[in-house]
Motif scaffolding. Structure first.
Motif, mmCIF file in Angstrom:
data_model
loop_
_atom_site.group_PDB
_atom_site.id
_atom_site.type_symbol
_atom_site.label_atom_id
_atom_site.label_comp_id
_atom_site.label_asym_id
_atom_site.label_seq_id
_atom_site.Cartn_x
_atom_site.Cartn_y
_atom_site.Cartn_z
ATOM 1 N N MET A 1 -17.564 0.496 1.957
ATOM 2 C CA MET A 1 -17.016 -0.383 0.942
ATOM 3 C C MET A 1 -15.731 -1.117 1.475
ATOM 4 S SD MET A 1 -15.750 0.280 -2.941
ATOM 5 C CE MET A 1 -14.273 1.039 -2.734
ATOM 6 N N THR A 2 -15.785 -2.376 1.643
ATOM 7 C CA THR A 2 -14.744 -3.139 2.020
ATOM 8 C C THR A 2 -13.915 -3.579 0.635
ATOM 9 O OG1 THR A 2 -15.782 -3.963 3.775
ATOM 10 C CG2 THR A 2 -14.075 -5.258 3.028
ATOM 11 N N THR A 3 -12.396 -3.301 0.719
ATOM 12 C CA THR A 3 -11.726 -3.688 -0.417
ATOM 13 C C THR A 3 -10.403 -4.172 0.228
ATOM 14 O OG1 THR A 3 -10.669 -2.568 -2.243
ATOM 15 C CG2 THR A 3 -11.130 -1.234 -0.348
ATOM 16 N N ASN A 4 -9.660 -4.739 -0.728
ATOM 17 C CA ASN A 4 -8.253 -5.233 -0.357
ATOM 18 C C ASN A 4 -7.376 -3.978 -0.747
ATOM 19 O OD1 ASN A 4 -7.431 -5.311 -3.155
ATOM 20 N ND2 ASN A 4 -8.479 -7.194 -3.221
ATOM 21 N N ALA A 5 -7.787 -2.936 -1.473
ATOM 22 C CA ALA A 5 -7.313 -1.658 -1.500
ATOM 23 C C ALA A 5 -6.168 -1.696 -2.656
ATOM 24 C CB ALA A 5 -6.819 -0.831 -0.447
ATOM 25 N N ASN A 6 -5.715 -2.897 -3.377
ATOM 26 C CA ASN A 6 -4.827 -2.786 -4.276
ATOM 27 C C ASN A 6 -5.077 -2.065 -5.788
ATOM 28 O OD1 ASN A 6 -2.215 -5.155 -3.896
ATOM 29 N ND2 ASN A 6 -3.626 -4.736 -2.212
ATOM 30 N N LEU A 7 -6.339 -1.878 -5.882
ATOM 31 C CA LEU A 7 -6.835 -1.190 -7.011
ATOM 32 C C LEU A 7 -7.343 0.333 -7.064
ATOM 33 C CD1 LEU A 7 -8.515 -4.184 -8.968
ATOM 34 C CD2 LEU A 7 -6.105 -3.307 -9.284
ATOM 35 N N ILE A 8 -7.144 0.890 -5.729
ATOM 36 C CA ILE A 8 -7.593 2.338 -5.493
ATOM 37 C C ILE A 8 -7.054 3.292 -6.100
ATOM 38 C CG2 ILE A 8 -8.018 3.966 -3.732
ATOM 39 C CD1 ILE A 8 -10.005 1.826 -3.374
ATOM 40 N N GLU A 9 -7.821 4.309 -6.843
ATOM 41 C CA GLU A 9 -7.357 5.520 -7.515
ATOM 42 C C GLU A 9 -8.016 6.527 -6.982
ATOM 43 O OE1 GLU A 9 -7.997 4.712 -11.761
ATOM 44 O OE2 GLU A 9 -7.066 2.864 -11.750
ATOM 45 N N LYS A 10 -7.049 7.483 -6.750
ATOM 46 C CA LYS A 10 -7.486 8.556 -6.029
ATOM 47 C C LYS A 10 -8.747 9.468 -6.487
ATOM 48 C CE LYS A 10 -5.405 12.901 -3.731
ATOM 49 N NZ LYS A 10 -4.139 13.514 -3.475
ATOM 50 N N THR B 1 -13.254 0.438 4.211
ATOM 51 C CA THR B 1 -13.083 -0.570 5.038
ATOM 52 C C THR B 1 -11.975 -1.627 4.340
ATOM 53 O OG1 THR B 1 -15.024 -0.755 6.325
ATOM 54 C CG2 THR B 1 -13.409 -2.728 6.447
ATOM 55 N N VAL B 2 -10.699 -1.506 5.041
ATOM 56 C CA VAL B 2 -9.428 -2.300 4.064
ATOM 57 C C VAL B 2 -9.129 -3.415 4.885
ATOM 58 C CG1 VAL B 2 -7.200 -1.627 3.346
ATOM 59 C CG2 VAL B 2 -8.630 0.072 3.288
ATOM 60 N N SER B 3 -9.174 -4.433 4.146
ATOM 61 C CA SER B 3 -8.707 -5.734 4.519
ATOM 62 C C SER B 3 -7.232 -5.793 4.780
ATOM 63 C CB SER B 3 -9.374 -6.788 3.716
ATOM 64 O OG SER B 3 -10.531 -6.881 3.657
ATOM 65 N N LEU B 4 -6.783 -6.519 5.902
ATOM 66 C CA LEU B 4 -5.224 -6.501 6.048
ATOM 67 C C LEU B 4 -4.922 -7.789 6.747
ATOM 68 C CD1 LEU B 4 -2.360 -5.146 6.113
ATOM 69 C CD2 LEU B 4 -3.005 -4.093 8.264
ATOM 70 N N HIS B 5 -3.972 -8.783 6.265
ATOM 71 C CA HIS B 5 -3.434 -9.898 6.974
ATOM 72 C C HIS B 5 -2.152 -9.847 7.215
ATOM 73 C CE1 HIS B 5 -7.103 -11.485 4.145
ATOM 74 N NE2 HIS B 5 -7.604 -10.906 5.413
ATOM 75 N N ASP C 1 3.655 -2.324 -1.489
ATOM 76 C CA ASP C 1 3.730 -0.944 -1.812
ATOM 77 C C ASP C 1 2.681 -0.311 -2.305
ATOM 78 O OD1 ASP C 1 6.577 -1.089 -0.849
ATOM 79 O OD2 ASP C 1 7.392 -2.049 -2.778
ATOM 80 N N ARG C 2 2.069 -1.046 -3.211
ATOM 81 C CA ARG C 2 0.520 -0.423 -3.721
ATOM 82 C C ARG C 2 -0.441 -0.365 -2.502
ATOM 83 N NH1 ARG C 2 -2.659 1.810 -5.068
ATOM 84 N NH2 ARG C 2 -3.954 1.842 -7.248
ATOM 85 N N PHE C 3 -0.422 -1.066 -1.926
ATOM 86 C CA PHE C 3 -1.237 -1.000 -0.758
ATOM 87 C C PHE C 3 -0.864 0.276 0.013
ATOM 88 C CE2 PHE C 3 -2.273 -2.027 3.906
ATOM 89 C CZ PHE C 3 -3.651 -2.261 3.832
ATOM 90 N N LEU C 4 0.231 0.492 0.532
ATOM 91 C CA LEU C 4 0.478 1.891 1.227
ATOM 92 C C LEU C 4 0.329 2.901 0.413
ATOM 93 C CD1 LEU C 4 4.100 0.693 2.686
ATOM 94 C CD2 LEU C 4 1.868 0.874 3.895
ATOM 95 N N LEU C 5 0.553 2.892 -0.925
ATOM 96 C CA LEU C 5 -0.002 3.970 -1.598
ATOM 97 C C LEU C 5 -1.399 4.436 -1.505
ATOM 98 C CD1 LEU C 5 0.730 6.325 -3.761
ATOM 99 C CD2 LEU C 5 0.508 4.567 -5.433
ATOM 100 N N SER C 6 -2.314 3.118 -1.603
ATOM 101 C CA SER C 6 -3.763 3.263 -1.443
ATOM 102 C C SER C 6 -4.097 3.998 0.042
ATOM 103 C CB SER C 6 -4.348 1.835 -1.635
ATOM 104 O OG SER C 6 -4.153 1.574 -2.907
ATOM 105 N N LEU C 7 -3.460 3.491 0.743
ATOM 106 C CA LEU C 7 -3.737 4.072 2.179
ATOM 107 C C LEU C 7 -3.342 5.680 2.216
ATOM 108 C CD1 LEU C 7 -2.389 1.329 4.886
ATOM 109 C CD2 LEU C 7 -4.702 2.044 4.047
ATOM 110 N N THR C 8 -2.239 6.026 1.549
ATOM 111 C CA THR C 8 -1.912 7.221 1.188
ATOM 112 C C THR C 8 -3.073 8.160 0.473
ATOM 113 O OG1 THR C 8 0.572 6.846 1.489
ATOM 114 C CG2 THR C 8 -0.298 8.964 0.435
ATOM 115 N N TYR C 9 -3.577 7.452 -0.424
ATOM 116 C CA TYR C 9 -4.435 8.207 -0.988
ATOM 117 C C TYR C 9 -5.631 8.576 -0.074
ATOM 118 C CZ TYR C 9 -2.323 7.112 -5.737
ATOM 119 O OH TYR C 9 -1.253 7.067 -6.808
#
Length: 334
Positions: A116-125, A140-144, A161-169
C-alpha cells in the motif's frame, strides 16, 4: 518468488524478445505475472506540489470510490494472476473505509505480495496491525522532503511531526511482524535533492527495507513546475553514493537510477508493461474491452488471443519493440 526479485530479473534481461518469451511461458504455465495497481478512492488529504492534486481542472474530474460490493468481482477477475497488488497509486488509500476487505480478498486469492502506498499522515497503529494481520506485506510511504520545512512546503497540508509518528508506528509493527516491509519513495527536484544526504540522520531508528529515489516527472499542471536536473547532475553521483553507503550499512535496498539513466526518456525494462500493469480505479479498469464483472483474466486472454499477440512480439521488428518503451522501470535495484 519475491516481487523485487522479479523486477531484478526483468532488469537483467536486456533483450525485449526474451522478455516476451518469458511472459508467454509464465502465462502458459499459469504463473503470476500481473501487477495490479488499485486506487480504491479518488481523493487525497494532502496537496503535494508535485502532484496532480494541485491541478484544479484535473481534480474536478477525479471523483468516486470503488463500491465495496464489487471488490469480490475484482478479486475473481484478476487476483488469481497477480504477482503483486499495489493499493494506492496516485490517490490516498487510507481515506477508503474498506481497506481491510481488500487485504482479506488478496489474502484469500493468495496474492504473494500486497503493498500500500500512502502519505502516512493518517496511519493509526491498531488499524495498521489489522491490515498486516490480513495480508499487507509492505507499506510504501511517499516523501518529498527530509527537513520539516521542506516536507511541509512540498507536501501541502502535510504535518512532519505526524509523519514521523506514523513511521514510528510502522517500525513498532515491524517488530511484531518481522516479514512486514517499509519502503520509502522520495521524489526529488532541484530544491530538495541535496538534503537526501541527511536522510539517515533525520530518520535514524526507522527500519527502512527499501528506499527509492526518483526524479520529478511532468504529470500535468502541477503547482511545482521546475523539471530541470541541471543543478542535480553535477552532484548526483556524490549524493547517490552517500545514500547508498548508509543504505548498505542499515540493511536497506536502494532503488534508484544510476546517473547515466537520469535523462533516459525510455527504458527496455518497460516493454512488457502493457501486458503486466493492470490499473484499476473507480473510473477505469485496465483494458476497456475486459468485461471484468463477467469474465476472468484467463477468459479475457483466451477471447482476445493473448498467446498470438505475445508470439508476434517475440518475432516483431525492432521498430515495433522500440515503440513499446516508456519511462517506467527506469532504475537499478542495488
Amino acid at each position: 518468488m519475491n516481487y523485487y526479485k522479479l523486477l531484478k530479473i526483468n532488469n537483467l534481461i536486456k533483450n525485449p524478445r526474451l522478455k516476451f518469451l518469458g511472459l508467454m511461458i509464465f502465462h502458459v504455465l499459469k504463473k503470476r505475472y500481473i501487477s495490479v495497481q488499485f486506487d480504491p478512492i479518488n481523493a487525497c488529504n494532502l496537496r503535494c506540489k508535485m502532484c496532480y492534486f494541485t491541478d484544479k481542472d484535473y481534480v474536478k474530474k477525479l471523483k468516486g470510490l470503488f463500491p465495496k460490493e464489487e471488490l469480490p468481482l475484482l478479486s475473481k477477475a484478476i487476483l488469481s494472476r497477480a504477482a503483486k497488488l499495489q493499493v494506492g497509486c496516485g490517490t490516498e488509500p487510507t481515506l477508503y473505509k474498506n481497506l481491510d476487505t481488500i487485504f482479506k480478498l488478496a489474502q484469500e486469492a493468495k496474492v504473494p505480495y500486497v503493498s500500500m502506498t500512502t502519505n502516512a499522515n493518517l496511519i493509526e497503529k491498531d488499524k495498521l496491525r489489522n491490515w498486516v494481520e490480513h495480508g499487507l506485506n509492505e507499506i510504501t510511504v511517499s516523501l518529498h522532503g527530509v527537513t520539516k520545512e521542506s516536507y511541509e512546503h512540498f507536501m501541502g497540508k502535510g504535518n512532519f511531526d505526524r509523519f514521523l509518528l506514523s513511521l514510528t508506528y510502522i517500525t513498532e509493527i515491524k517488530k511484531e511482524f518481522p516479514d512486514f516491509k517499509l519502503r520509502i519513495n522520495y521524489t526529488f527536484n532541484e530544491d530538495n535533492f541535496i538534503e537526501l544526504r541527511e536522510f539517515w540522520t533525520v530518520f535514524k531508528g526507522i527500519d527502512v527495507d527499501y528506499l527509492q529515489i526518483r526524479p520529478i516527472d511532468n504529470i500535468g499542471n502541477t503547482e511545482y513546475q521546475n523539471f530541470s536536473l541541471e543543478k542535480i547532475l553535477p552532484v548526483y553521483e556524490d549524493v547517490y553514493q552517500t545514500v547508498n553507503k548508509h543504505a548498505i550499512k542499515n540493511g536497506t535496498i536502494l532503488i534508484a537510477p544510476k546517473i547515466d539513466r537520469l535523462e533516459y526518456k525510455q527504458s527496455v525494462n518497460s516493454v512488457i508493461q502493457p501486458f503486466t500493469y493492470c490499473y484499476v480505479s473507480p473510473l477505469a479498469f485496465w483494458h476497456k474491452d475486459f468485461n471484468w464483472k463477467n469474465e476472468t483474466y484467463d477468459d479475457y486472454c483466451k477471447r482476445t488471443g493473448f498467446i498470438s499477440k505475445i508470439s508476434k512480439l517475440i518475432f516483431a521488428k525492432k521498430s515495433t519493440l522500440e515503440r513499446l518503451k516508456n519511462k517506467t522501470l527506469n532504475y537499478d535495484i542495488n
